[in-house]
Design a protein around this motif. Structure first.
Motif, PDB file in Angstrom:
ATOM      1  N   LEU A 124       0.856  -1.182   0.000  1.00  0.00           N
ATOM      2  CA  LEU A 124       0.000   0.000   0.000  1.00  0.00           C
ATOM      3  C   LEU A 124       0.890   1.229   0.000  1.00  0.00           C
ATOM      4  CD1 LEU A 124      -1.774  -2.316   1.465  1.00  0.00           C
ATOM      5  CD2 LEU A 124      -3.268  -0.399   1.946  1.00  0.00           C
ATOM      6  N   GLU A 125       0.456   2.265  -0.665  1.00  0.00           N
ATOM      7  CA  GLU A 125       1.251   3.485  -0.746  1.00  0.00           C
ATOM      8  C   GLU A 125       0.358   4.703  -0.627  1.00  0.00           C
ATOM      9  OE1 GLU A 125       1.655   3.452  -5.573  1.00  0.00           O
ATOM     10  OE2 GLU A 125       3.145   2.387  -4.393  1.00  0.00           O
ATOM     11  N   PRO A 126       0.921   5.816  -0.173  1.00  0.00           N
ATOM     12  CA  PRO A 126       0.129   7.044  -0.050  1.00  0.00           C
ATOM     13  C   PRO A 126      -0.503   7.407  -1.391  1.00  0.00           C
ATOM     14  CG  PRO A 126       2.259   7.304   1.011  1.00  0.00           C
ATOM     15  CD  PRO A 126       2.309   6.011   0.256  1.00  0.00           C
ATOM     16  N   GLN A 127      -1.714   7.898  -1.318  1.00  0.00           N
ATOM     17  CA  GLN A 127      -2.455   8.317  -2.508  1.00  0.00           C
ATOM     18  C   GLN A 127      -2.394   9.840  -2.625  1.00  0.00           C
ATOM     19  OE1 GLN A 127      -4.241   5.602  -4.453  1.00  0.00           O
ATOM     20  NE2 GLN A 127      -2.497   4.857  -3.273  1.00  0.00           N
ATOM     21  N   LYS A 128      -2.553  10.335  -3.812  1.00  0.00           N
ATOM     22  CA  LYS A 128      -2.489  11.777  -4.044  1.00  0.00           C
ATOM     23  C   LYS A 128      -3.876  12.401  -3.843  1.00  0.00           C
ATOM     24  CE  LYS A 128       1.415  11.432  -7.115  1.00  0.00           C
ATOM     25  NZ  LYS A 128       2.443  12.322  -6.671  1.00  0.00           N
ATOM     26  N   VAL A 129      -4.378  12.233  -2.626  1.00  0.00           N
ATOM     27  CA  VAL A 129      -5.657  12.822  -2.245  1.00  0.00           C
ATOM     28  C   VAL A 129      -5.520  13.399  -0.843  1.00  0.00           C
ATOM     29  CG1 VAL A 129      -7.050  11.262  -3.658  1.00  0.00           C
ATOM     30  CG2 VAL A 129      -6.572  10.675  -1.292  1.00  0.00           C
ATOM     31  N   VAL A 130      -6.411  14.269  -0.504  1.00  0.00           N
ATOM     32  CA  VAL A 130      -6.494  14.811   0.842  1.00  0.00           C
ATOM     33  C   VAL A 130      -7.869  14.443   1.372  1.00  0.00           C
ATOM     34  CG1 VAL A 130      -6.558  16.918   2.220  1.00  0.00           C
ATOM     35  CG2 VAL A 130      -4.948  16.719   0.309  1.00  0.00           C
ATOM     36  N   THR A 131      -7.922  13.932   2.571  1.00  0.00           N
ATOM     37  CA  THR A 131      -9.192  13.590   3.183  1.00  0.00           C
ATOM     38  C   THR A 131      -9.743  14.821   3.889  1.00  0.00           C
ATOM     39  OG1 THR A 131      -8.460  11.320   3.512  1.00  0.00           O
ATOM     40  CG2 THR A 131     -10.324  12.051   4.822  1.00  0.00           C
ATOM     41  N   LEU A 132     -10.949  15.187   3.549  1.00  0.00           N
ATOM     42  CA  LEU A 132     -11.638  16.307   4.182  1.00  0.00           C
ATOM     43  C   LEU A 132     -12.830  15.754   4.939  1.00  0.00           C
ATOM     44  CD1 LEU A 132     -11.691  18.722   1.120  1.00  0.00           C
ATOM     45  CD2 LEU A 132     -10.019  18.655   2.971  1.00  0.00           C
ATOM     46  N   GLY A 133     -13.253  16.433   5.962  1.00  0.00           N
ATOM     47  CA  GLY A 133     -14.408  15.951   6.701  1.00  0.00           C
ATOM     48  C   GLY A 133     -14.927  16.960   7.692  1.00  0.00           C
ATOM     49  N   ARG A 134     -16.103  16.669   8.199  1.00  0.00           N
ATOM     50  CA  ARG A 134     -16.692  17.430   9.301  1.00  0.00           C
ATOM     51  C   ARG A 134     -17.712  16.537   9.976  1.00  0.00           C
ATOM     52  NH1 ARG A 134     -20.801  21.928   6.843  1.00  0.00           N
ATOM     53  NH2 ARG A 134     -22.233  20.451   5.930  1.00  0.00           N
ATOM     54  N   PHE A 135     -17.944  16.793  11.236  1.00  0.00           N
ATOM     55  CA  PHE A 135     -18.905  16.026  11.985  1.00  0.00           C
ATOM     56  C   PHE A 135     -20.312  16.474  11.621  1.00  0.00           C
ATOM     57  CE2 PHE A 135     -15.140  15.641  14.713  1.00  0.00           C
ATOM     58  CZ  PHE A 135     -15.084  14.250  14.804  1.00  0.00           C
ATOM     59  N   LEU A 136     -21.233  15.536  11.543  1.00  0.00           N
ATOM     60  CA  LEU A 136     -22.615  15.845  11.218  1.00  0.00           C
ATOM     61  C   LEU A 136     -23.490  15.951  12.444  1.00  0.00           C
ATOM     62  CD1 LEU A 136     -23.045  13.588   8.056  1.00  0.00           C
ATOM     63  CD2 LEU A 136     -22.537  16.033   8.175  1.00  0.00           C
ATOM     64  N   LYS A 137     -22.976  15.514  13.579  1.00  0.00           N
ATOM     65  CA  LYS A 137     -23.717  15.634  14.825  1.00  0.00           C
ATOM     66  C   LYS A 137     -23.408  16.987  15.457  1.00  0.00           C
ATOM     67  CE  LYS A 137     -23.746  10.761  15.974  1.00  0.00           C
ATOM     68  NZ  LYS A 137     -23.331   9.768  16.976  1.00  0.00           N
ATOM     69  N   ASP A 138     -24.404  17.586  16.056  1.00  0.00           N
ATOM     70  CA  ASP A 138     -24.217  18.886  16.704  1.00  0.00           C
ATOM     71  C   ASP A 138     -23.336  18.805  17.937  1.00  0.00           C
ATOM     72  OD1 ASP A 138     -25.795  20.195  14.829  1.00  0.00           O
ATOM     73  OD2 ASP A 138     -27.620  19.873  15.993  1.00  0.00           O
ATOM     74  N   ASP A 139     -23.272  17.631  18.579  1.00  0.00           N
ATOM     75  CA  ASP A 139     -22.546  17.527  19.839  1.00  0.00           C
ATOM     76  C   ASP A 139     -21.079  17.149  19.672  1.00  0.00           C
ATOM     77  OD1 ASP A 139     -23.092  14.971  18.906  1.00  0.00           O
ATOM     78  OD2 ASP A 139     -23.632  14.156  20.851  1.00  0.00           O
ATOM     79  N   GLN A 140     -20.540  17.273  18.491  1.00  0.00           N
ATOM     80  CA  GLN A 140     -19.127  16.912  18.269  1.00  0.00           C
ATOM     81  C   GLN A 140     -18.234  18.077  18.464  1.00  0.00           C
ATOM     82  OE1 GLN A 140     -18.122  13.746  17.824  1.00  0.00           O
ATOM     83  NE2 GLN A 140     -20.238  13.198  18.068  1.00  0.00           N
TER      84      GLN A 140
END
Length: 140
Positions: A124-140
Motif C-alpha cells: 500500500l502506498e500514499p495516494q495523491k488525495v487529501v481527506t476532508l471531513g466534518r462532523f454531522l452531529k451537533d454535539d461533536q
C-alpha cells in the motif's frame, strides 16, 4: 494456529476491548455502534482471528460500490509479529474481491509510523488525495 471467521454479535465486547487496547477508538466514535452497523449492513463485515478460543485480531471491511475500505485492523499486543495482521489483510482483500471491489483503501493517522510501515510492506502506498471531513452531529 488461528482461524479467520466472520464476527458474531456476541463477539462485540471482546472485539471492542481489542480495539481499545490497540488505541483505535476515539471519543467521538462509538465503537459498539460501528461494530453493530458493520454486522448489519450487507456491504460490510468484521473478520476475526481466533487462537485458542481467544480473539487475537480483527478487521472491519466495507465496500462502497467502487472502493473497498479497511477499518479497525487490530492485533492483540501479545500476538503481534506472528502473521495475524497480514492474514487479516489478506482475508479482507479476498472479501472485497468477492464483492467486485477494484481498489482497497484505508486511512492511517499521519503520526502512526508503525502502521504506515506495516502497510508499506503489503504494497500500500500514499495516494495523491487529501481527506476532508466534518462532523454531522451537533454535539461533536
Amino acid at each position: 494456529m488461528f482461524e479467520i471467521a466472520i464476527a458474531e454479535p456476541a463477539d462485540a465486547p471482546a472485539i471492542v476491548a481489542l480495539w481499545e487496547v490497540c488505541g483505535l477508538t476515539r471519543p467521538w466514535n462509538d465503537p459498539l455502534a460501528d461494530y453493530t452497523l458493520a454486522l448489519n449492513t450487507a456491504a460490510s463485515t468484521i473478520l476475526i482471528a481466533r487462537e485458542g478460543g481467544r480473539i487475537v485480531a480483527s478487521v472491519m471491511v466495507g465496500f462502497d460500490g467502487h472502493r473497498g475500505w479497511i477499518y479497525y485492523l487490530a492485533v492483540a499486543p501479545d500476538a503481534r509479529r506472528s502473521g495475524h495482521g497480514r492474514a487479516m489483510m489478506a482475508a479482507a482483500e479476498r472479501w472485497l474481491r468477492d464483492l467486485g471491489a477494484q481498489k482497497l483503501q484505508l486511512m492511517v493517522r499521519d503520526d502512526n509510523e508503525a502502521a504506515l510501515g506495516f502497510y508499506a510492506t503489503l504494497g500500500l502506498e500514499p495516494q495523491k488525495v487529501v481527506t476532508l471531513g466534518r462532523f454531522l452531529k451537533d454535539d461533536q
